[in-house]
Design an enzyme around this catalytic site. Structure first.
Site, PDB file in Angstrom:
ATOM      1  CG  ASP A 284      20.923  11.209  13.656  1.00  8.96           C
ATOM      2  OD1 ASP A 284      20.398  12.326  13.517  1.00  8.96           O
ATOM      3  OD2 ASP A 284      20.550  10.190  13.049  1.00  8.96           O
TER       4      ASP A 284
ATOM      5  CD  GLU B 115      17.361  10.663   9.867  1.00 12.22           C
ATOM      6  OE1 GLU B 115      18.283  10.824  10.719  1.00 12.22           O
ATOM      7  OE2 GLU B 115      17.073  11.500   9.001  1.00 12.22           O
TER       8      GLU B 115
ATOM      9  CB  SER C 288       2.474   2.983   6.988  1.00 15.95           C
ATOM     10  OG  SER C 288       1.450   2.331   6.327  1.00 15.95           O
TER      11      SER C 288
ATOM     12  CB  THR D  25      20.115  16.236  14.133  1.00 17.35           C
ATOM     13  OG1 THR D  25      20.033  14.834  14.469  1.00 17.35           O
ATOM     14  CG2 THR D  25      19.396  17.049  15.197  1.00 17.35           C
TER      15      THR D  25
ATOM     16  CG  ASP E 121      -0.180  -4.039   2.622  1.00 19.14           C
ATOM     17  OD1 ASP E 121       0.399  -3.471   1.671  1.00 19.14           O
ATOM     18  OD2 ASP E 121      -0.598  -3.428   3.624  1.00 19.14           O
TER      19      ASP E 121
ATOM     20  CG  ASP F  15      16.797  13.737  15.996  1.00 12.49           C
ATOM     21  OD1 ASP F  15      15.804  14.097  15.336  1.00 12.49           O
ATOM     22  OD2 ASP F  15      17.194  14.350  17.005  1.00 12.49           O
TER      23      ASP F  15
ATOM     24  CG  HIS G  14      -0.395   0.264   2.518  1.00 10.24           C
ATOM     25  ND1 HIS G  14      -0.120  -0.732   3.431  1.00 10.24           N
ATOM     26  CD2 HIS G  14      -0.037   1.420   3.129  1.00 10.24           C
ATOM     27  CE1 HIS G  14       0.374  -0.198   4.534  1.00 10.24           C
ATOM     28  NE2 HIS G  14       0.440   1.109   4.377  1.00 10.24           N
TER      29      HIS G  14
END
EC number: 3.4.21.-
Length: 400
Positions: free
Chosen positions: A209, A201, A346, A206, A248, A203, A183
């Protein structure tokens, strides 16, 4: 239309109801006329936004717009106190897009020609070369540490006006592929383009990090890396208009090969014999992410939550009240008030720590598919696509 009249109409529309038909479930919703839709900002739903701007809004139109509101933002219903930019509407997918999205002059990613059966087996890492977690084990902690779950990905979309945003998550499974929900690929507005994946990643506010340790020393991760998406591969039997959200699951092929580091590593796929047809009852599983969905986000810092899995029969009984069926290719977890997948993304992973040949590694047991709104409702577990049921499909659709 005069601005004053426009906002007067908008106020009347949203004041008319305290409960909405178009309930959002991780961005998936049903319109008042029983079509599948996506819960998005009102401005991004062309035909409803144009209807609202019309000077001849009928009573029938007004009721339809009221019933189309799916406006949960940070757990609050958008009623008397709302910001116009936060109004969420269930926009029918059939009105947003054709069978295949049209991306204007942008080249479209193409579907993969099905490779020879299980051709990708050797391309996918096995423990101990996957699922390594360098984070400190903080029991009960809501926030992850900087190096926890280094396979976590944020999926980038480019919207009109070249506005970019991360609205789904995913998991790195090898040097070129990210696993996510179908989806997040197929049920997006027609004027959104899935353009990239961010890895490394922690944060989102910033870069790089950094944290300061007890000794006063500053410790930093390497900067995150953005990878363009070369190809998107939703499961061919994903029925975007189905309440049940079967199949899905999707793969994203990155244009460039990912360089592994302490901050970017793949997760293990559930290939152990003990994981076959297993929903891991009695085992703790972990959902992690930034709480990103197509319509909302929870945190700049990567979060985590420990959940219990729920028997499929029990989960089925709960969702039968919404005319949904949970199958053996799905699994359920959570249902604890205030926790659940509020800390997941998601399309993000449901993780299991498992042991093989003396090694402890993390395996992706599920992909976040849908759940209750607002998330974290007591007695309402989240529903996940069970990854082990799709191992053949994954292996058949990855290439070097």
């Amino acid at each position: 239309m005069e601005p004053h009249f426009f906002f007067t109409v908008l106020w009347m529309l949203l004041m008319g109801t305290s409960s909405t038909y178009a309930q959002e479930i991780f961005g998936y919703c049903r319109t008042p006329d029983e079509n599948s839709g996506t819960c998005i900002n009102l401005r991004e739903c062309g035909y409803l936004f144009e209807l609202l701007q019309s000077e001849e809004v009928t009573e029938q139109d007004r009721r339809f717009l009221q019933a189309s509101q799916c406006g949960y933002r940070n757990g609050q219903v958008l009623e008397k106190h709302f910001c116009f930019t936060n109004v969420q509407i269930c926009c029918a997918n059939s009105r947003m897009r054709n069978q295949q999205p049209q991306w204007g002059n942008h080249p479209q990613p193409t579907q993969t020609t099905k490779p020879t059966k299980r051709s990708g087996t050797k391309l996918l890492p096995m423990a101990p070369n996957c699922g390594e977690n360098f984070g400190d084990r903080v029991v009960g902690g809501n926030e992850t540490t900087k190096r926890e779950f280094p396979w976590m990905a944020l999926i980038e979309y480019t919207k009109p006006g070249n506005v970019k945003g991360h609205h789904c998550g995913g998991s790195l499974i090898n040097h070129r592929y990210v696993l996510t929900a179908a989806h997040c690929v197929s049920a997006i507005p027609s004027d959104w383009e899935l353009t990239g994946v961010r890895l490394g990643e922690w944060d989102a506010s910033t870069n790089p990090d950094c944290t300061v340790g007890k000794n006063g020393r500053r410790d930093c991760n390497e900067p995150y890396v953005d990878y363009p998406v070369e190809e998107r591969i939703p499961h061919p039997q994903y029925p975007g208009n189905s309440r049940d959200q079967l199949n899905d699951i999707a793969l994203l092929r990155l244009r460039d090969e990912v360089q592994y580091s302490d901050f970017i590593l793949p997760v293990c796929l559930p290939t152990l014999a003990s994981q076959h047809n297993n929903i891991f009852l009695g085992r703790k599983v972990v959902v992690a992410g930034w709480g990103r969905t197509e319509t909302n986000f929870t945190s700049n810092i990567k979060l985590k939550a420990e959940l219990d899995t729920v028997p499929t029969s029990e989960c089925n009984q709960r969702y039968a009240t919404q005319r949904r069926t949970v199958t053996t290719k799905q699994m359920c977890a959570g249902g604890v008030e205030g926790v659940d997948s509020c800390r997941g993304d998601s399309g993000g992973p449901l993780l299991l720590e498992d042991y093989s040949n003396g090694n402890s590694n993390y395996y992706i047991a599920g992909v976040v598919s849908y759940g209750p709104t607002p998330c974290g409702l007591k007695g309402w577990p989240g529903v996940y696509t069970r990854v082990e049921a799709y191992l053949n499909w994954i292996e058949n659709n990855v290439r070097a």
